[in-house]
Design an enzyme around this catalytic site. Structure first.
Site, PDB file in Angstrom:
ATOM      1  N   ASP A  56      -1.636  -0.997   5.915  1.00 53.67           N
ATOM      2  CA  ASP A  56      -1.895  -0.399   7.218  1.00 53.67           C
ATOM      3  C   ASP A  56      -3.366  -0.379   7.618  1.00 53.67           C
ATOM      4  O   ASP A  56      -3.690   0.099   8.708  1.00 53.67           O
ATOM      5  CB  ASP A  56      -1.365   1.040   7.253  1.00 53.67           C
ATOM      6  CG  ASP A  56      -2.145   1.968   6.322  1.00 53.67           C
ATOM      7  OD1 ASP A  56      -2.459   1.547   5.200  1.00 53.67           O
ATOM      8  OD2 ASP A  56      -2.435   3.107   6.719  1.00 53.67           O
ATOM      9  N   ASP A  60      -0.141   5.140   0.951  1.00 55.91           N
ATOM     10  CA  ASP A  60      -0.371   6.098   2.048  1.00 55.91           C
ATOM     11  C   ASP A  60      -0.434   5.375   3.390  1.00 55.91           C
ATOM     12  O   ASP A  60      -1.257   4.481   3.587  1.00 55.91           O
ATOM     13  CB  ASP A  60      -1.686   6.845   1.820  1.00 55.91           C
ATOM     14  CG  ASP A  60      -1.689   7.643   0.528  1.00 55.91           C
ATOM     15  OD1 ASP A  60      -0.932   8.616   0.444  1.00 55.91           O
ATOM     16  OD2 ASP A  60      -2.441   7.274  -0.397  1.00 55.91           O
ATOM     17  N   ASP A  73       0.867  -1.165   0.000  1.00 53.27           N
ATOM     18  CA  ASP A  73       0.000   0.000   0.000  1.00 53.27           C
ATOM     19  C   ASP A  73       0.914   1.228   0.000  1.00 53.27           C
ATOM     20  O   ASP A  73       2.116   1.118   0.301  1.00 53.27           O
ATOM     21  CB  ASP A  73      -0.892  -0.046   1.244  1.00 53.27           C
ATOM     22  CG  ASP A  73      -1.695   1.214   1.434  1.00 53.27           C
ATOM     23  OD1 ASP A  73      -2.389   1.623   0.481  1.00 53.27           O
ATOM     24  OD2 ASP A  73      -1.623   1.806   2.524  1.00 53.27           O
TER      25      ASP A  73
END
Length: 228
Positions: free
Chosen positions: A172, A12, A10
């Protein structure tokens, strides 16, 4: 000849701490609508589902509901502003580049699978000098689907030259755990990103608190080369 083992990230909140620039762009468009700014500390967990959802969440903080047309207009303004300020203060998380160096030396290749737009993702990673590290950089508009739809992850791995059975996801938040589960691959959760639900509650296969722990975590989950 075996296919490369791919670690898919991922963007961001996983590779790069983008929250300050994203929230600055959000507050720019909110201010134009007379909506109070969202403090950074309170807004970090609004990130992760793309710019349009970020705007909607920012409006919800003030109890504001706007039409689809207004959201579309704000989205265009957001993208224009954000593109011009995409790496003002965004930086890779501590230890990232060393972790990538170590994994690369162990034979792993890398890709990015994000709900950010592909063009913005490439612009950000380019400005941070990271683009060349990734065999594929794919966003929510690359294949017409976003995480947690497994198509985006499968196609990202394929574009990077790998096989989904030999891939590992790193993320995240819920969309990252969800896309990995739906694609049937292991997933590492990072504890320093942006998520409304604590990452531990989402039950990734492994959790890391710092990028220095990533290489060993990847090795623990990696499919051996001779089994691909």
């Amino acid at each position: 000849m075996t296919s490369p083992r791919i670690v898919v990230f991922d963007l961001d909140g996983t590779l790069v701490d983008t929250a300050p620039d994203l929230i600055n762009a959000l507050n720019f468009v909110l201010d134009r609508e007379g909506v109070p700014p969202v403090p950074l500390h309170a807004a970090r967990n609004l990130i992760g589902a793309g710019a349009r959802k970020l705007i909607e969440r920012g409006l919800e903080v003030d109890g504001r509901i706007m039409s689809v047309q207004d959201i579309d207009r704000m989205f265009r303004d957001f993208i224009d502003y954000y593109a011009a300020h995409i790496a003002d203060v965004s930086r890779p998380f501590e230890g990232l580049e060393s972790a990538l160096d170590e994994l690369s030396a162990r034979g792993f290749h890398f890709a990015v699978c994000t709900n950010k737009l592909e063009g913005l993702s490439k612009l950000l990673l380019g400005q941070l000098g990271l683009s060349s590290r990734f065999a594929a950089i794919c966003g929510a508009d690359t294949f017409g689907v976003a995480k947690p739809d497994p198509v985006i992850l499968r196609e990202t791995v394929a574009r990077a030259g790998g096989l989904i059975g030999g891939a590992i996801m790193v993320g995240d938040a819920g969309p990252d755990i969800g896309v990995a589960r739906r694609a049937g691959i292991p997933v590492i959760g990072v504890e320093f990103g942006y998520t409304e639900v604590p990452i531990a509650d989402l039950k990734p296969d492994l959790l890391i608190s710092h990028m220095r722990h990533l290489p060993d975590a990847v090795e623990r989950l990696a499919v051996p080369r001779n089994s691909q």
